[in-house]
Design an enzyme around this catalytic site. Structure first.
Site, short mmCIF file in Angstrom:
data_model
loop_
_atom_site.label_atom_id
_atom_site.label_comp_id
_atom_site.label_asym_id
_atom_site.label_seq_id
_atom_site.Cartn_x
_atom_site.Cartn_y
_atom_site.Cartn_z
N GLY A 1 0.81 -1.22 0.00
CA GLY A 1 0.00 0.00 0.00
C GLY A 1 0.84 1.26 0.00
N ARG A 2 2.12 1.08 0.33
CA ARG A 2 2.99 2.27 0.34
C ARG A 2 4.42 1.90 -0.04
NH1 ARG A 2 4.74 3.43 6.43
NH2 ARG A 2 4.38 1.38 7.31
N LYS B 1 10.04 2.01 0.24
CA LYS B 1 8.95 1.99 1.23
C LYS B 1 8.57 3.43 1.57
CE LYS B 1 7.65 -0.22 5.59
NZ LYS B 1 8.06 -1.22 6.59
N ASP C 1 -2.09 6.92 2.99
CA ASP C 1 -1.53 7.96 2.12
C ASP C 1 -0.32 7.47 1.32
OD1 ASP C 1 0.35 7.70 4.08
OD2 ASP C 1 0.21 9.76 4.83
N GLY C 2 0.08 6.23 1.55
CA GLY C 2 1.19 5.68 0.77
C GLY C 2 2.56 6.16 1.24
N ARG D 1 5.63 -13.23 0.75
CA ARG D 1 5.28 -13.46 2.15
C ARG D 1 4.33 -14.64 2.25
NH1 ARG D 1 5.23 -7.61 3.78
NH2 ARG D 1 6.32 -6.64 2.07
N ASP E 1 1.40 -11.44 6.82
CA ASP E 1 1.91 -10.55 5.76
C ASP E 1 3.30 -10.03 6.10
OD1 ASP E 1 0.15 -9.28 7.74
OD2 ASP E 1 0.77 -7.40 6.82
N ASN E 2 3.74 -10.27 7.33
CA ASN E 2 5.08 -9.85 7.72
C ASN E 2 6.01 -11.04 7.91
OD1 ASN E 2 4.25 -7.19 7.68
ND2 ASN E 2 3.78 -7.13 9.87
N ASP F 1 9.84 -6.14 7.90
CA ASP F 1 8.85 -5.20 8.43
C ASP F 1 9.06 -4.89 9.90
OD1 ASP F 1 7.68 -4.53 6.12
OD2 ASP F 1 5.83 -5.63 6.41
P1 AMP Z 1 2.54 -2.77 7.91
O1 AMP Z 1 1.88 -2.47 9.20
O2 AMP Z 1 3.56 -1.75 7.50
O3 AMP Z 1 3.08 -4.16 7.83
O4 AMP Z 1 1.40 -2.65 6.80
C1 AMP Z 1 0.24 -3.41 6.77
C2 AMP Z 1 -0.54 -3.08 5.53
O5 AMP Z 1 -0.97 -1.72 5.57
C3 AMP Z 1 0.22 -3.23 4.22
O6 AMP Z 1 -0.69 -3.62 3.24
C4 AMP Z 1 0.72 -1.84 3.98
O7 AMP Z 1 1.02 -1.61 2.63
C5 AMP Z 1 -0.46 -1.01 4.44
N1 AMP Z 1 -0.05 0.34 4.86
C6 AMP Z 1 0.61 0.67 5.99
N2 AMP Z 1 0.79 2.01 6.06
C7 AMP Z 1 0.25 2.54 4.95
C8 AMP Z 1 0.11 3.86 4.43
N3 AMP Z 1 0.58 4.93 5.08
N4 AMP Z 1 -0.52 4.01 3.25
C9 AMP Z 1 -1.00 2.95 2.58
N5 AMP Z 1 -0.92 1.69 3.01
C10 AMP Z 1 -0.30 1.47 4.18
MG MG Z 2 3.90 -5.37 6.60
#
Ligand code: AMP
Ligand code: MG
Length: 510
Positions: free
Chosen positions: A108-109, A129, A141-142, A199, A268-269, A278
């Site tokens: 997502g980002r 990232k 917000d990516g 993953r 997913d991690n 992650d």
């Molecule tokens: P994470 O907690 O970083 O392992 O992310 C879990 C999920 O949320 C993944 O699909 C990420 O791509 C998405 N994600 C986390 N932060 C953001 C962000 N700021 N914008 C878009 N997607 C996000």
């Molecule tokens: Mg993750």
């Protein structure tokens, strides 16, 4: 999922082509069917600024650090300039988050720029990232912010220096933009390098959609890329599951042995490569307590230090479920095969964990009663609030025959008598070893780090960086990059936090 209209394209600013760093991309994931990813360009940022470049890693990847230090390097890392050969994609994946299945997560980002073959012939992903929105961004917000980017950079490099499989940090760049979280934060990107970003959740993405063909394509991909020996096995998919199970078990054992708590062991991690991935609300423990949790969102301690081995098994069970269609035509037979592969977990974990614990207390071979001796020490450390890292390090220094040398380690126990009782049995056991004591000490010093990135130090580095000062990051990075070499001038980095420095909780920082 090609170039969705809500994603901006990167502007290609006018730069001198001669100054653009060359990446010898050799992309394989982008050759997979389109359902595996979305082709998406990073969203340009207003002011790319290179904060840190990992020069040795750049060289390992066949990149020129000098060229990467040019403005064109920062532009590439920030996603403003797409180097030749890059094929930016956001990978599709699902995942169990805190045991709840989420069918569509995905990058997502983060954007996979492409793959490089490093100097050892290993294929490595170059991943941005914080590169902007993708079709998987949902409400996000990516973007990424400086604090968590710095934490991931630092902890990944510390983990690598400890000899534990991990993704690495190639660079950290500022975007010149504000990012809105609980407060306004400094926008940043992490350039992450991994032996692979597939993953457990990537398999779940297709398995839950009933797409066995895609599960097979993905399994074939990881076999070819990361587990080539499995291709030769009689049952390649069974062999793959066994290998992933073993690597994950060993990875978690290694975390346990340095007091690391990942914090968000969602599927997913969990990287199929067996790398730590992650770094979110993770931390190395100071005072030892098995139930320690740092993540602010882990209210029930699901991912506490002592839960990690069983959660690892649970995560692998999800992978095994996904692979069932590949493990045999008959459902019962496939389940049996999956169970047999999962059964390797306990043995692999215990061998690595207890083997590691034995070495941590200086036992150079394995005898009956050794595991109990090590566990007895851990029990006493927990009851006596001993510092995890410092106890093992101090134990490395004492003389096997002279309890008068115990002062430093005893002082780490609230009641030093608890250590003295244990040390009696320990010395009896050491007396059965024929090697000179200096050999035992050297072996211990090589596995018991003097320095870990202590949470309060990480926080200080983040706070300073948020005020424009990267010097604390640099000092800490230098110290944790050689964790087994003790230097008197770095003694302060061995100290646990003072009462006003303790960081009880870390945040996901998304
Ligand atoms: P994470 O907690 O970083 O392992 O992310 C879990 C999920 O949320 C993944 O699909 C990420 O791509 C998405 N994600 C986390 N932060 C953001 C962000 N700021 N914008 C878009 N997607 C996000
Ligand atoms: Mg993750």
């Amino acid at each position: 999922m090609n170039n969705p209209s809500d994603c901006q394209t990167a502007d290609q600013p006018a730069v001198d082509p001669a100054s653009v760093p060359v990446f010898a991309f050799d992309n394989s994931y982008a050759r997979l069917p389109e359902q595996f990813y979305a082709r998406v360009l990073p969203t340009p940022v207003s002011e790319p600024g290179l904060l840190r470049l990992n020069r040795p890693l750049a060289e390992q990847l066949g990149l020129d650090p000098a060229a990467l230090s040019n403005p064109a390097g920062a532009a590439i890392f920030a996603g403003n300039l797409i180097p030749e050969g890059a094929e930016p994609i956001a990978m599709a994946y699902a995942g169990h988050q805190y045991a709840q299945f989420v069918p569509s997560l995905g990058d997502g980002r983060a954007i996979l720029l492409g793959e490089l073959i490093d100097r050892d012939g290993v294929r490595r992903d170059i991943h941005l990232k914080g590169a902007g929105r993708t079709p998987f961004s949902r409400m996000g917000d990516g973007r990424a912010v400086l604090g968590p980017v710095l934490r991931e950079y630092l902890l990944g490099e510390a983990m690598a220096a400890l000899g534990i499989p991990t993704t690495r940090a190639l660079a950290m760049v500022a975007t010149g933009e504000e990012v809105y979280r609980e407060r306004i934060e400094i926008g940043a990107l992490l350039v992450r390098v991994a032996a692979g970003h597939v993953r457990v959740g990537t398999f779940e993405y297709f398995a839950r959609r009933g797409n066995s063909e895609a599960v097979k394509t993905l399994a074939d991909y990881v076999i070819q890329r990361q587990y080539p020996d499995c291709a030769e096995a009689e049952q390649p998919y069974q062999a793959l599951l066994e290998q992933v199970v073993k690597r994950q078990a060993e990875l978690i054992a290694q975390w346990m042995l340095v007091g690391f708590i990942h914090g968000v062991m969602n599927t997913d991690n969990v990287a199929i490569s067996g790398e730590t991935i992650d770094y979110g609300p993770c931390a190395f423990m100071d005072t030892f307590h098995p139930q320690t949790v740092y993540s602010s969102i882990d209210r029930y301690g699901r991912y506490a230090w002592d839960q990690q081995p069983s959660i690892g098994y649970w995560n692998l069970t999800q992978l095994a479920n996904c692979l069932l269609p590949l493990l045999g035509d008959d459902a019962d037979g496939a389940k049996q095969t999956a169970r047999a592969a999962l059964d390797h977990y306990g043995k692999a974990f215990e061998t690595r964990y207890y083997g590691g614990l034995r070495t941590k207390i200086g036992l150079l071979d394995a005898r009956t009663g050794d595991d109990e001796l090590a566990l007895d020490l851990l029990g006493r450390m927990a009851a006596q609030q001993a510092d995890f890292t410092n106890t093992f390090r101090a134990l490395s220094e004492v003389d096997a025959e002279d309890p008068a040398t115990d002062a430093k380690v005893r002082a780490l126990f609230a009641d030093p008598a608890a250590f003295d009782q244990w040390a009696l049995q320990w010395r009896e056991r050491l007396a059965t070893q024929t090697q000179p004591d200096c050999e035992r000490q050297a072996t211990m010093r090589a596995v018991n780090p003097a320095y870990i990135p202590r949470n309060h130090r990480v926080q200080q580095a983040i706070d300073a960086a948020n005020h424009g000062d990267l010097a604390p990051l640099d000092r800490l990075l230098e110290v944790v990059s050689k964790p087994f070499e003790e230097h008197p001038e770095c003694a302060a980095y061995q100290q646990p936090p003072g009462p006003d420095e303790v960081v009880e909780r870390t945040f996901c920082g998304t």
